[in-house]
Each structure stands twice: as structure tokens, then as C-alpha cells.
Scaffold this motif. Structure first.
Motif, PDB file in Angstrom:
ATOM      1  N   GLN A 239       0.795  -1.014  -0.116  1.00  0.00           N
ATOM      2  CA  GLN A 239       0.005  -0.023  -0.024  1.00  0.00           C
ATOM      3  C   GLN A 239       0.822   1.224   0.012  1.00  0.00           C
ATOM      4  OE1 GLN A 239      -1.899   0.927   3.795  1.00  0.00           O
ATOM      5  NE2 GLN A 239      -4.043   1.402   2.677  1.00  0.00           N
ATOM      6  N   THR A 240       1.907   1.335   0.861  1.00  0.00           N
ATOM      7  CA  THR A 240       2.776   2.403   0.988  1.00  0.00           C
ATOM      8  C   THR A 240       3.601   2.848  -0.428  1.00  0.00           C
ATOM      9  OG1 THR A 240       2.891   1.827   3.424  1.00  0.00           O
ATOM     10  CG2 THR A 240       4.510   3.702   2.523  1.00  0.00           C
ATOM     11  N   ILE A 241       4.017   1.745  -1.177  1.00  0.00           N
ATOM     12  CA  ILE A 241       5.055   2.078  -2.114  1.00  0.00           C
ATOM     13  C   ILE A 241       4.065   2.392  -3.441  1.00  0.00           C
ATOM     14  CG2 ILE A 241       6.854   0.395  -1.342  1.00  0.00           C
ATOM     15  CD1 ILE A 241       5.712  -1.477  -3.339  1.00  0.00           C
ATOM     16  N   ALA A 242       2.858   2.323  -3.122  1.00  0.00           N
ATOM     17  CA  ALA A 242       1.871   2.686  -4.443  1.00  0.00           C
ATOM     18  C   ALA A 242       1.629   4.383  -4.211  1.00  0.00           C
ATOM     19  CB  ALA A 242       0.613   1.939  -4.205  1.00  0.00           C
ATOM     20  N   TYR A 243       1.985   4.934  -3.147  1.00  0.00           N
ATOM     21  CA  TYR A 243       1.626   6.327  -3.126  1.00  0.00           C
ATOM     22  C   TYR A 243       2.939   7.054  -3.877  1.00  0.00           C
ATOM     23  CZ  TYR A 243      -1.601   5.399   0.709  1.00  0.00           C
ATOM     24  OH  TYR A 243      -2.619   5.106   1.330  1.00  0.00           O
ATOM     25  N   PRO A 244       2.530   8.244  -4.590  1.00  0.00           N
ATOM     26  CA  PRO A 244       3.495   8.863  -5.427  1.00  0.00           C
ATOM     27  C   PRO A 244       4.395   9.535  -4.439  1.00  0.00           C
ATOM     28  CG  PRO A 244       1.237   9.483  -5.889  1.00  0.00           C
ATOM     29  CD  PRO A 244       1.260   8.756  -4.750  1.00  0.00           C
ATOM     30  N   GLU A 245       5.747   9.605  -5.004  1.00  0.00           N
ATOM     31  CA  GLU A 245       6.781  10.208  -4.517  1.00  0.00           C
ATOM     32  C   GLU A 245       6.647  11.580  -4.093  1.00  0.00           C
ATOM     33  OE1 GLU A 245      11.572  11.052  -4.779  1.00  0.00           O
ATOM     34  OE2 GLU A 245      10.529  10.163  -6.406  1.00  0.00           O
ATOM     35  N   GLY A 246       6.839  12.199  -2.859  1.00  0.00           N
ATOM     36  CA  GLY A 246       6.618  13.889  -2.341  1.00  0.00           C
ATOM     37  C   GLY A 246       5.186  13.591  -1.731  1.00  0.00           C
ATOM     38  N   THR A 247       4.618  12.640  -1.301  1.00  0.00           N
ATOM     39  CA  THR A 247       3.329  12.671  -0.549  1.00  0.00           C
ATOM     40  C   THR A 247       3.717  12.357   1.018  1.00  0.00           C
ATOM     41  OG1 THR A 247       2.639  10.440  -1.413  1.00  0.00           O
ATOM     42  CG2 THR A 247       1.941  12.175  -2.800  1.00  0.00           C
TER      43      THR A 247
ATOM     44  N   ASP B  85      -1.839  13.975   0.856  1.00  0.00           N
ATOM     45  CA  ASP B  85      -1.356  15.310   1.050  1.00  0.00           C
ATOM     46  C   ASP B  85       0.410  15.335   0.488  1.00  0.00           C
ATOM     47  OD1 ASP B  85      -3.508  16.203   2.028  1.00  0.00           O
ATOM     48  OD2 ASP B  85      -3.253  16.031   4.126  1.00  0.00           O
ATOM     49  N   ASP B  86       0.662  16.687   0.223  1.00  0.00           N
ATOM     50  CA  ASP B  86       1.931  16.901  -0.217  1.00  0.00           C
ATOM     51  C   ASP B  86       2.753  16.931   1.146  1.00  0.00           C
ATOM     52  OD1 ASP B  86       3.868  18.158  -2.525  1.00  0.00           O
ATOM     53  OD2 ASP B  86       4.082  19.466  -0.783  1.00  0.00           O
ATOM     54  N   ALA B  87       3.868  16.349   1.040  1.00  0.00           N
ATOM     55  CA  ALA B  87       4.783  16.260   2.183  1.00  0.00           C
ATOM     56  C   ALA B  87       5.656  17.587   2.558  1.00  0.00           C
ATOM     57  CB  ALA B  87       5.998  15.366   1.670  1.00  0.00           C
ATOM     58  N   GLU B  88       5.734  18.375   1.337  1.00  0.00           N
ATOM     59  CA  GLU B  88       6.036  19.700   1.786  1.00  0.00           C
ATOM     60  C   GLU B  88       5.277  20.665   2.755  1.00  0.00           C
ATOM     61  OE1 GLU B  88       8.616  21.986  -0.947  1.00  0.00           O
ATOM     62  OE2 GLU B  88       8.420  20.179  -2.425  1.00  0.00           O
ATOM     63  N   ASP B  89       3.950  20.462   2.160  1.00  0.00           N
ATOM     64  CA  ASP B  89       2.772  21.112   3.065  1.00  0.00           C
ATOM     65  C   ASP B  89       2.770  20.479   4.635  1.00  0.00           C
ATOM     66  OD1 ASP B  89       2.283  22.463   0.872  1.00  0.00           O
ATOM     67  OD2 ASP B  89       0.649  21.360   0.402  1.00  0.00           O
ATOM     68  N   ALA B  90       3.039  19.153   4.752  1.00  0.00           N
ATOM     69  CA  ALA B  90       2.981  18.788   5.899  1.00  0.00           C
ATOM     70  C   ALA B  90       4.275  19.227   6.660  1.00  0.00           C
ATOM     71  CB  ALA B  90       2.982  16.949   5.907  1.00  0.00           C
ATOM     72  N   GLY B  91       5.313  19.199   5.967  1.00  0.00           N
ATOM     73  CA  GLY B  91       6.412  19.905   6.609  1.00  0.00           C
ATOM     74  C   GLY B  91       6.310  21.273   7.255  1.00  0.00           C
ATOM     75  N   GLN B  92       5.602  22.108   6.829  1.00  0.00           N
ATOM     76  CA  GLN B  92       5.123  23.394   6.950  1.00  0.00           C
ATOM     77  C   GLN B  92       4.245  23.320   8.345  1.00  0.00           C
ATOM     78  OE1 GLN B  92       4.209  25.772   3.652  1.00  0.00           O
ATOM     79  NE2 GLN B  92       5.389  25.183   2.455  1.00  0.00           N
TER      80      GLN B  92
END
Length: 478
Positions: A156-164, A244-251
Motif C-alpha cells: 500500500q505504501t509504495i503505491a503512493y507517489p513520491e513526495g506525498t 497530502d503534499d509532504a512539503e505542506d506537511a513539513g510546514q
């Protein structure tokens, strides 16, 4: 108090014995090969075993992170030597510490049997960190060797796009039912085989496994044992979706000072956890990518990789740079007659171009940062243009006047000084305009705003700086 000689050694001091042993091993084996022609195979084998044992002793003194740093800084031949000496469990941990290009090199070097043995030492979360580096058929075998629930998680996890968020979340979290008491929650924590890293709170779920709140671990000590979790939990939860976008999560982590946060699906069911360590690592990689992309390079470039591969990676931007530089010279050639009449122009041209390039890069850096922080929107874009152009106008008049005065004094020509001032001012305005527009345009095209910005800026400020300076000189001085 820790005595000075008991403090942890600096990284360079810890790695020095290993580097010295690798150098010694190379020298000894080379000398042995040259001197023992008749019995070279036997002697070389004995020497190799002796030197390998000495290398293993030194490697055993290092932790996995230090060995990873060591492999990142070694040339390919010595890197391969160290990798072959690592036990499989150690190699598994080291693999997580490597740059992608170095990890790919070592994975390609490793035979399939040993690679599978190394991957068996990784848990499901760790396997998802390097899944894109492993050959597909080996990855499938490694996944199939996992237990059913872990196999489902990895798939399930590896199916998510990179950067999410889904690509960066982990499955290690502590949950408690909202109907439990504080005492039962404390026992839940105590009974856990191992406390997951960066655990600062319990995730509270209902009977449908939906996230309904959180309980900070410190709050377990502040309430009576009989208190129900639903009566003391915090219902205002910062949570994320796997898409969700990982950069948004980082902020969000920075804004709300988060250490960990739940990840939920569209039905609010808990599917994972996002840790500050993971999200900060991701943001660091993004920052490295942007910094190198600005110069036309990749963040995972192997500093000690093959020479031809490193050269080939730089060819595209070299070609673009040469092409733009050639175009800039064409602007100069248009004014050859003017330059022949006023040789002073040739000495002053680089100043105009240099000042413009500096201004453009500063403006572009601010805009790229603003885009990354999502501070630049359609509504405030006009203000940014006005502000940066006004700053450039002020700086252009101020420093253009100073440079114009210098040109006047050096060449005893007031008109030349006026040309210098006007060219610097106009070039700074143009540099600011391009420094804003290029990153904005790349962002609109869904490209990295930092990608190749410096090449475009250099071309624009050089060519237009030459054109403005020589054009004004032709109109006013000739």
C-alpha cells in the motif's frame, strides 16, 4: 561531568583509522603482488585475509550512520571493499544512510542472494524507504517474505507517489480506545515491546477504528487512573491524508511544533503516522535538490562516481550555457564599431552584467523560497513585482550613480558616466523582472522553480546588460 578525553570523537577522528587501514591495505597488496611473482596467489590471499581482518576490526568501532558517511565519501573501489566486509544486518542499516546514487551502485554490485539476506534485516517501514532503489524482482521476493499484515502495508505504501505524506509515513504508532481509562492507557504504553521513535502522544480511536483525538504522554501522569480517555483527550487534532503534499506537511510541523502526527484515510481511519525526523529528512533532500537544480545538477550525484558519468550529467546545461553565451556575444558584435571608437566600453561592460546577475539571483532566491513556503499567491503577486522593481530602481539609481561617477573620473567623460548609470539602473530592473518571472513561470508549468534559473538569469543579465550599455553608448557617445 564528562572528562574531555571521554567525549565522543569528531566524525573525522572516528573515520581516520578506517581510511588509514584502507590505504595501508591497498599499498601492502600492491607491493605483495609485485614482489611475490612465484607464489603471488598464496601470498596475496594471506595478505588479503590479514588486511581484511584489520579493516573489520576498525569498522566494528563505528556505528551505522558513520559507516554510511564513510561509504558516501570513498572512491568506488574502496567503497566496494568496505561494503563486502559488512555483516548483512549492519549492511541493512547502512543502506538507509547512503545517498541514492551510492546505494544504487552497491545494490547493483551485490548478488541477489546476499541482497535478499540484507533486506530481511529491514522492517516494513525501512523497506519502503529504499524500495525505488531495489530491482523489481528482488523487491517482490522481499515483500513476499514478510508477514501478511506487513506485506499489505508495504504494498500500500509504495503505491503512493513520491513526495506525498503516504510515501513518508510509518506504521509504528500507539493507539488506545476512547473508552479506556488512564490506567489502561499507561499499561498499554508499558506493555509495548518497544516505544516507537518520536512518540509524544497516543492516538485515540473509536470502535470503528476512526481517529477521534490524541492524548499527550505527559497528560497520562496528570489525571487520576480512573479517568476515561474520552474525557481528557484533545479533540483538536492536526492530521494528514496519505495524498497530502509532504512539503505542506513539513510546514505544518514547523507551524504547530509537531513531533508526530496521525495520517488518516477519507473515513478518518488511522492508516499511519508521520514523524518529525522523517519529514525533516525529506525537506532537507528537497532543499538540496533545489540548490543543485539551480545549477543544473542532481542532488543524488555521486561525488566519487565514474568520471564519464559525472561529465555526461553536466552536458545538457553546458550546451545550454554555451548557446546562451554565444547569443550574448552576438549582442556585442552588433556594436563592434562603437567599441573600436571607445575602448573604455570594453572594460566597463562586465561591471554592468555582473551587478545585474547578482540582483537577479537575489530576487530569484527570495521568490523560490516564497513559492516553497506557499507565501506567493495570485493575490499578492502584483505587490511582489512592485516591491522588487522599486528596490531595484532605488539600488540602480544609487549604485549606478556611484559607478557613473567612477567612470567619469577614470575616463574624464561625463556622458560615459551617464551611460553607465542608465545601463546599470535598467539592467537591475530587468534582472529583478526576470528573477521573479522565471521561477513563477516554472511553478505554473509544474516544474521545479529552481531548475536552471541561474543559467537563464546569467544569459538575460549578460546579454541585455551588454545591449543596454553598448546601445546607449552608440546613441549618446558616437
Amino acid at each position: 561531568m564528562t572528562q574531555p578525553d571521554e567525549r565522543p570523537k569528531k566524525l573525522a577522528e572516528r573515520l581516520a583509522p578506517v581510511l588509514a587501514q584502507l590505504q595501508r591495505q591497498s599499498v601492502v597488496e600492491t607491493v605483495t603482488h609485485r614482489q611475490q611473482q612465484n607464489r603471488s596467489d598464496l601470498i596475496e590471499n594471506l595478505v588479503h585475509r590479514q588486511q581484511s581482518a584489520a579493516l573489520v576490526r576498525e569498522l566494528n568501532k563505528l556505528n551505522k550512520a558513520d559507516i554510511g558517511h564513510l561509504l558516501n565519501m570513498l572512491p568506488a573501489d574502496k567503497r566496494h571493499t568496505v561494503w563486502q566486509e559488512l555483516p548483512n544486518p549492519v549492511a541493512a542499516g547502512v543502506l538507509l544512510e547512503l545517498n541514492d546514487s551510492v546505494a544504487e551502485d552497491l545494490i547493483e554490485l551485490t548478488d541477489e542472494t546476499r541482497l535478499l539476506a540484507i533486506l530481511e534485516s529491514l522492517d516494513s517501514d525501512e523497506l519502503t524507504e529504499i524500495d525505488d532503489l531495489i530491482p523489481n524482482h528482488v523487491l517482490r521476493q522481499a515483500i513476499n517474505a514478510l508477514e501478511a499484515n506487513e506485506r499489505h502495508w508495504v504494498t500500500q505504501t509504495i503505491a503512493y507517489p513520491e513526495g506525498t505524506v503516504g510515501d513518508n509515513m510509518s506504521r509504528d504508532s500507539l493507539t488506545v480506545d476512547e473508552g479506556c481509562s488512564i490506567h489502561e492507557a499507561i499499561e498499554r504504553v508499558r506493555s509495548a515491546p518497544e516505544l516507537p521513535p518520536q512518540t509524544d502522544k497516543l492516538f485515540v480511536t473509536n470502535r470503528h477504528h476512526q481517529l477521534v483525538g490524541i492524548v499527550p504522554l505527559i497528560d497520562l501522569m496528570r489525571h487520576p487512573d480512573h479517568t476515561l480517555i474520552r474525557d481528557c483527550m484533545d479533540k483538536d487534532v492536526v492530521s494528514f491524508s496519505p495524498d497530502d503534499d509532504a512539503e505542506d506537511a513539513g510546514q505544518a510541523f514547523e507551524r504547530y511544533d509537531l513531533i508526530s502526527a496521525p495520517v488518516v484515510d477519507e473515513h478518518r481511519r488511522l492508516v499511519g503516522r508521520l514523524r518529525v525526523e522523517t519529514i525533516m529528512d525529506y525537506l532537507r533532500e528537497v532543499a538540496e535538490n533545489q540548490a543543485l537544480a539551480k545549477e543544473g545538477l542532481k542532488a543524488d550525484t555521486d561525488l566519487f562516481g565514474p568520471i564519464l558519468e559525472g561529465a555526461r550529467e553536466r552536458w545538457p546545461w553546458l550546451v545550454i550555457n554555451l548557446f546562451t553565451a554565444f547569443l550574448a556575444t552576438r549582442f556585442i558584435s552588433v556594436f563592434e564599431g562603437t567599441i573600436q571608437q571607445l575602448v573604455a566600453l570594453a572594460t566597463l561592460m562586465p561591471i554592468v552584467a555582473s551587478v545585474g546577475g547578482n540582483t537577479g539571483n537575489q530576487t530569484a532566491a527570495l521568490v523560490i523560497r516564497g513559492l516553497a513556503m506557499e507565501q506567493i499567491q495570485t493575490g499578492n503577486l502584483g505587490y511582489i513585482y512592485r516591491k522588487e522593481l522599486t528596490i531595484s530602481l532605488v539600488n540602480g539609481i544609487l549604485w549606478g550613480t556611484l559607478l557613473g561617477l567612477a567612470a567619469w573620473l577614470l575616463y574624464n567623460s561625463m556622458l560615459l558616466g551617464m551611460v553607465m548609470m542608465a545601463a546599470v539602473t535598467l539592467n537591475l530592473l530587468l534582472a529583478a523582472l526576470i528573477g521573479i518571472s522565471v521561477p513563477i513561470l516554472l511553478d505554473k508549468l509544474h516544474k521545479d522553480p529552481a531548475m536552471g534559473s541561474s543559467v537563464v538569469l546569467t544569459f538575460a543579465t549578460d546579454s541585455m546588460g551588454f545591449f543596454l550599455f553598448l546601445g546607449l553608448a552608440t546613441l549618446i557617445l558616437v
